[in-house]
Design an enzyme around this catalytic site. Structure first.
Site, mmCIF file in Angstrom:
data_model
loop_
_atom_site.group_PDB
_atom_site.id
_atom_site.type_symbol
_atom_site.label_atom_id
_atom_site.label_comp_id
_atom_site.label_asym_id
_atom_site.label_seq_id
_atom_site.Cartn_x
_atom_site.Cartn_y
_atom_site.Cartn_z
ATOM 1 N N ASP A 1 -0.840 -5.269 5.829
ATOM 2 C CA ASP A 1 -1.451 -6.400 5.234
ATOM 3 C C ASP A 1 -1.419 -6.159 3.574
ATOM 4 O OD1 ASP A 1 -2.675 -3.492 4.979
ATOM 5 O OD2 ASP A 1 -4.538 -4.117 4.234
ATOM 6 N N GLU A 2 -1.898 -7.447 2.956
ATOM 7 C CA GLU A 2 -1.880 -7.505 1.294
ATOM 8 C C GLU A 2 -0.611 -7.242 0.693
ATOM 9 O OE1 GLU A 2 -6.667 -6.312 0.872
ATOM 10 O OE2 GLU A 2 -5.410 -4.765 1.115
ATOM 11 N N CYS A 3 0.577 -7.574 1.289
ATOM 12 C CA CYS A 3 1.697 -7.328 0.604
ATOM 13 C C CYS A 3 2.226 -8.592 -0.337
ATOM 14 C CB CYS A 3 2.878 -7.197 1.809
ATOM 15 S SG CYS A 3 2.414 -5.850 3.080
ATOM 16 N N HIS B 1 0.842 -1.251 -0.147
ATOM 17 C CA HIS B 1 0.004 0.046 -0.051
ATOM 18 C C HIS B 1 0.752 1.238 0.078
ATOM 19 C CE1 HIS B 1 -3.835 -2.057 0.573
ATOM 20 N NE2 HIS B 1 -3.106 -2.909 1.327
#
Length: 434
Positions: free
Chosen positions: A263-265, A202
């Protein structure tokens, strides 16, 4: 004497209190001085933790005259909140309420990165939070689409990456002075700020602003809504400078905790991911502040820190292991507490990746059921989240928040919403007409 449940319904109290009894008849409400006692509450069990004692209160109304008692200022503030709800009625019965929250952390996460919301709007959000007993405002301050906070030593972040949003709309950012204003407003309302800069994913906005963070080409400004499209790179010297400046820059506002994301890496190799989030955590810890991270970063967290659980599709084994070593769990299940999910498939705004979430679904769950195999005491709190990929205006923000935020707040204060829909739906209907 009426039952607790019937009294909650008749008086339309949200969140519902721990214990209420009607002790006499109704009286027309007239403004009267409130008698205030700061005193020990003997009705609390002997093993009541200190944080819970601090927010507990007793409210008594006798012949229309109110008396509130609490052991500290947060308890008195909670009593005044309940009294304001009661006195919105034309008549108020004699009664006795004894109340305390089930969870210490009762939060709302507001994403101001996808679309920007400024101090005036965030203060209005805090007023809503205070009305339903929430006490943590978690600000999602950076993402692929924009950088929203001034960081000393890295002016490029706001100079280059704060001016747009999803779809190419206007951007914005919070200056240090505005953050100070928010911190004062939060303190006045009994709310703690939780700043978040999400790493190592992100991060397109940071990568665009700081070419030294890029091993190859500097990315363009990003105006879409895909996730997992960016990552920091451990081997670059600029990465450590960036992590130090950002998380030390947040320290002024992070006494209650600093959120490092995690998160969401999808582009970060697992070993590198662990080292990068550990570096971010290091810069928070050396300031003496608690570290908070999304569930993917659970392995780096230590006792006294917090893991925020959001994605029920993932294996919670590492979350359970973190809880066993003293990491507190913040419950934010996307199917219940992500208020950017549409109410119904036909809603014009909102997302549906976690399904749709009705008011009833936001209410009828128990945080203790979220992570199997952990002790109930491992659940430290509940936090609603609202991400703003499709939310551009304050009216849209409040439409998505309310009344579901009141439902999640009831879970956070009372401990569970299971079996409470009939009561809550009748109470919220009256509250909405006030």
């Amino acid at each position: 004497m009426e039952s607790n449940e019937q009294a909650w319904i008749d008086l339309s109290l949200i969140p519902r209190p721990w214990h209420i009894e009607i002790t006499g008849c109704e009286h027309p409400w007239a403004e009267r001085p409130v008698v205030v006692h700061k005193t020990r509450l003997d009705e609390l069990p002997a093993d009541t933790p200190n944080w819970q004692r601090a927010e507990a209160y007793r409210l008594e109304i006798t012949e229309g005259r109110p008396t509130i008692s609490a052991e500290s200022e947060p308890g008195l503030a909670a009593a005044r909140r309940t009294l304001r709800q009661l006195t919105a009625r034309e008549t108020v019965p004699d009664l006795r309420i004894a109340d305390r929250p089930a969870y210490e952390w009762r939060g709302l996460n507001v994403d101001i990165a996808r679309h920007f919301f400024g101090p005036d709007e965030l203060i209005r959000v805090m007023d809503i939070m205070a009305d339903v007993g929430l006490n943590r405002l978690h600000l999602h301050l950076s993402d692929d689409q924009g950088w929203r906070i001034e960081i000393p030593g890295l002016p490029e972040l706001t100079e280059r990456s704060s001016h747009t949003s999803v779809g190419g709309g206007p951007g914005g950012y919070l200056t240090r002075a505005q953050m100070d204003e928010l911190a004062r407003a939060a303190e006045d309302r009994g709310i703690a700020l939780i700043p978040e800069v999400d790493v190592p994913g992100h991060t397109t906005a940071a990568l665009h602003a700081l070419p030294g963070l890029n091993p190859r080409n500097t990315p363009d400004v990003y105006e879409g809504i895909e996730v997992g499209i960016s990552t920091l790179t451990e081997a670059l010297p600029e990465t450590e400078r960036f992590l130090a400046a950002v998380f030390e820059g947040l320290g002024r506002y992070g006494a209650a905790g600093i959120h490092i994301g995690g998160d969401e890496c999808l582009l970060t190799p697992p070993d590198e991911f662990t080292r990068l989030v550990a570096r971010a955590a290091h810069h928070v810890r050396k300031q003496g502040h608690p570290v908070i991270a999304w569930q993917e970063a659970a392995p780096v967290l230590e006792a006294g820190e917090y893991v925020q659980v959001w994605d029920e599709r993932q294996d919670f084994a590492e979350v359970a292991e973190a809880a066993a070593r003293g990491v507190g769990i913040i419950a934010s299940p996307a199917t219940r507490a992500y208020l950017d999910m549409k109410y119904t498939p036909d809603d014009p705004i909102g997302l549906t990746w976690a399904g749709t979430t009705s008011v009833r679904e936001a209410l009828e769950w128990d945080p203790k059921d979220l992570v199997a195999g952990v002790e109930p005491g491992a659940i430290h709190g509940v936090e609603a989240c609202i991400f703003t990929e499709t939310i551009e205006t304050f009216d849209q923000l409040t439409y998505m928040l309310l009344p579901r935020l009141a439902a999640v707040a009831e879970v956070a204060w009372a401990g569970s919403g299971i079996g409470q829909w009939d009561s809550f739906s009748r109470r919220i209907a009256v509250t909405w007409r006030r």
